[in-house]
Each structure stands twice: as C-alpha cells, then as structure tokens.
Design a protein around this motif. Sequence first.
Motif, PDB file in Angstrom:
ATOM      1  N   ALA A  51      74.783  49.091  -8.306  1.00 33.29           N
ATOM      2  CA  ALA A  51      73.359  49.026  -8.650  1.00 33.29           C
ATOM      3  C   ALA A  51      72.890  50.465  -8.816  1.00 33.29           C
ATOM      4  O   ALA A  51      72.954  51.263  -7.890  1.00 33.29           O
ATOM      5  CB  ALA A  51      72.581  48.329  -7.542  1.00 33.29           C
ATOM      6  N   VAL A  52      72.460  50.809 -10.021  1.00 32.03           N
ATOM      7  CA  VAL A  52      72.053  52.172 -10.343  1.00 32.03           C
ATOM      8  C   VAL A  52      70.532  52.253 -10.314  1.00 32.03           C
ATOM      9  O   VAL A  52      69.855  51.351 -10.796  1.00 32.03           O
ATOM     10  CB  VAL A  52      72.578  52.570 -11.750  1.00 32.03           C
ATOM     11  N   GLU A  53      69.997  53.344  -9.753  1.00 29.59           N
ATOM     12  CA  GLU A  53      68.543  53.512  -9.720  1.00 29.59           C
ATOM     13  C   GLU A  53      67.977  53.628 -11.118  1.00 29.59           C
ATOM     14  O   GLU A  53      68.562  54.265 -11.986  1.00 29.59           O
ATOM     15  CB  GLU A  53      68.173  54.768  -8.926  1.00 29.59           C
ATOM     16  N   SER A  54      66.822  52.998 -11.321  1.00 34.12           N
ATOM     17  CA  SER A  54      66.147  53.049 -12.612  1.00 34.12           C
ATOM     18  C   SER A  54      64.807  53.756 -12.446  1.00 34.12           C
ATOM     19  O   SER A  54      64.173  53.654 -11.390  1.00 34.12           O
ATOM     20  CB  SER A  54      65.932  51.631 -13.137  1.00 34.12           C
ATOM     21  N   ASN A  55      64.373  54.454 -13.472  1.00 34.12           N
ATOM     22  CA  ASN A  55      63.060  55.109 -13.442  1.00 34.12           C
ATOM     23  C   ASN A  55      61.932  54.116 -13.626  1.00 34.12           C
ATOM     24  O   ASN A  55      60.782  54.427 -13.348  1.00 34.12           O
ATOM     25  CB  ASN A  55      62.982  56.179 -14.542  1.00 34.12           C
ATOM     26  N   ASN A  76      65.531  44.265 -18.424  1.00 32.28           N
ATOM     27  CA  ASN A  76      64.087  44.332 -18.230  1.00 32.28           C
ATOM     28  C   ASN A  76      63.672  43.020 -17.563  1.00 32.28           C
ATOM     29  O   ASN A  76      63.834  41.946 -18.139  1.00 32.28           O
ATOM     30  CB  ASN A  76      63.362  44.515 -19.558  1.00 32.28           C
ATOM     31  N   LEU A  77      63.172  43.090 -16.348  1.00 24.12           N
ATOM     32  CA  LEU A  77      62.855  41.894 -15.569  1.00 24.12           C
ATOM     33  C   LEU A  77      61.656  41.115 -16.107  1.00 24.12           C
ATOM     34  O   LEU A  77      61.536  39.925 -15.848  1.00 24.12           O
ATOM     35  CB  LEU A  77      62.620  42.272 -14.108  1.00 24.12           C
ATOM     36  N   LYS A  78      60.783  41.774 -16.857  1.00 22.59           N
ATOM     37  CA  LYS A  78      59.606  41.087 -17.414  1.00 22.59           C
ATOM     38  C   LYS A  78      59.946  40.370 -18.716  1.00 22.59           C
ATOM     39  O   LYS A  78      59.550  39.235 -18.921  1.00 22.59           O
ATOM     40  CB  LYS A  78      58.460  42.074 -17.637  1.00 22.59           C
ATOM     41  N   THR A  79      60.672  41.049 -19.607  1.00 24.29           N
ATOM     42  CA  THR A  79      60.940  40.484 -20.939  1.00 24.29           C
ATOM     43  C   THR A  79      62.333  39.867 -21.047  1.00 24.29           C
ATOM     44  O   THR A  79      62.626  39.184 -22.030  1.00 24.29           O
ATOM     45  CB  THR A  79      60.822  41.583 -22.014  1.00 24.29           C
ATOM     46  N   LEU A  80      63.209  40.141 -20.057  1.00 28.30           N
ATOM     47  CA  LEU A  80      64.616  39.718 -20.057  1.00 28.30           C
ATOM     48  C   LEU A  80      65.414  40.296 -21.223  1.00 28.30           C
ATOM     49  O   LEU A  80      66.445  39.753 -21.616  1.00 28.30           O
ATOM     50  CB  LEU A  80      64.743  38.196 -19.996  1.00 28.30           C
ATOM     51  N   VAL A  81      64.955  41.418 -21.769  1.00 25.23           N
ATOM     52  CA  VAL A  81      65.723  42.140 -22.780  1.00 25.23           C
ATOM     53  C   VAL A  81      66.841  42.880 -22.054  1.00 25.23           C
ATOM     54  O   VAL A  81      66.626  43.476 -20.998  1.00 25.23           O
ATOM     55  CB  VAL A  81      64.826  43.122 -23.569  1.00 25.23           C
ATOM     56  N   ILE A  82      68.046  42.822 -22.635  1.00 28.32           N
ATOM     57  CA  ILE A  82      69.190  43.492 -22.036  1.00 28.32           C
ATOM     58  C   ILE A  82      69.799  44.487 -23.029  1.00 28.32           C
ATOM     59  O   ILE A  82      69.751  44.285 -24.227  1.00 28.32           O
ATOM     60  CB  ILE A  82      70.277  42.492 -21.583  1.00 28.32           C
TER      61      ILE A  82
END
Length: 154
Positions: A51-55, A76-82
């Motif tokens: 698990a890498v830290e994200s800004n 992206n947890l809101k849009t589920l874009v990967i």
Amino acid sequence: MSSLAEPPFKQFQDLNDDTIISGENVIRAIQEFESKVKVIKTQNGDAFIYAVESNDENVKTFKIVIGRIEIDISINLKTLVIVIEVYVYIPLLGKIQIAKAAGNLCDGITLPITFPPFVKGSLTLKLDGKDVVLEYSVDVHGRHYEGRIVITVL
C-alpha cells in the motif's frame, strides 16, 4: 556519519532525512512498513502487495510484485477510475514499462502485456462485490505465473 564504535541501529537515516535515533525507532519503522505489505503465496513464489501513500485522500495506490513483474495501480475511491502501469525487470536493461491503461473499476480492465521475447500474457483488474481483484496469467523468462489476488476491499 556513523563510526564503527556505535552500536547497531544507534543512528539510522531514512529516505526522508529524518533520523531514527534508537533501536526502538527502527522496530517501529519496520512494523509500520510491514503493516503496509501483504504477502501472498503462489505456486511460483510469493506475490507482494504494497500500500503506497497517495497525495490525494480519495485515491488508493498499490504496488504489486509478482516475480519480475511490477504492477502499479491507482484507484479513485469516488469515481472508481483506475490507472494501471506494468513494468518488467530485465537483467542488464533494468525496469521497463510494458503496458499502461486507464478505465473504470466497475467495467474492469483486461490488459495484454507483452515484451518479446521476455514477457507474454495478460492481466485483468475488476471489482468482484467489494473486492478489488487482480487476475493474471503471464510468462516471464520461461516461468509461468497465474493467479487471482484480492488487492483490497472497498
């Protein structure tokens, strides 16, 4: 700079230039690192998920290592874009990006990964219920890796 007279771990400098001044601090740093790593046993060795830290607090980022393949995934947890980036480590050449794709986690992404004559295969990243799943089947340097890994739960 450390002298030979200092006991082990008396002074240790990490990548952020913060100084760890005791063995207790080293142990805490190791425990924090281990809490971010998941090791999964496979037929051809261990797979590692970091698990890498994200800004961005809305983005989860992972680094997965399977043999000589490294897969970087941002969700992206809101849009589920990967976004997926795939690299291979080739002796004498180093780390080479062999694939990159973006899409929606709900639809899933299947990505062919090839770098002849070293790598051939594919991987799929998808949502299975609340599980983010990576399915892979890859030949690297004559070695076959195949499996299904639950990376995280949303």
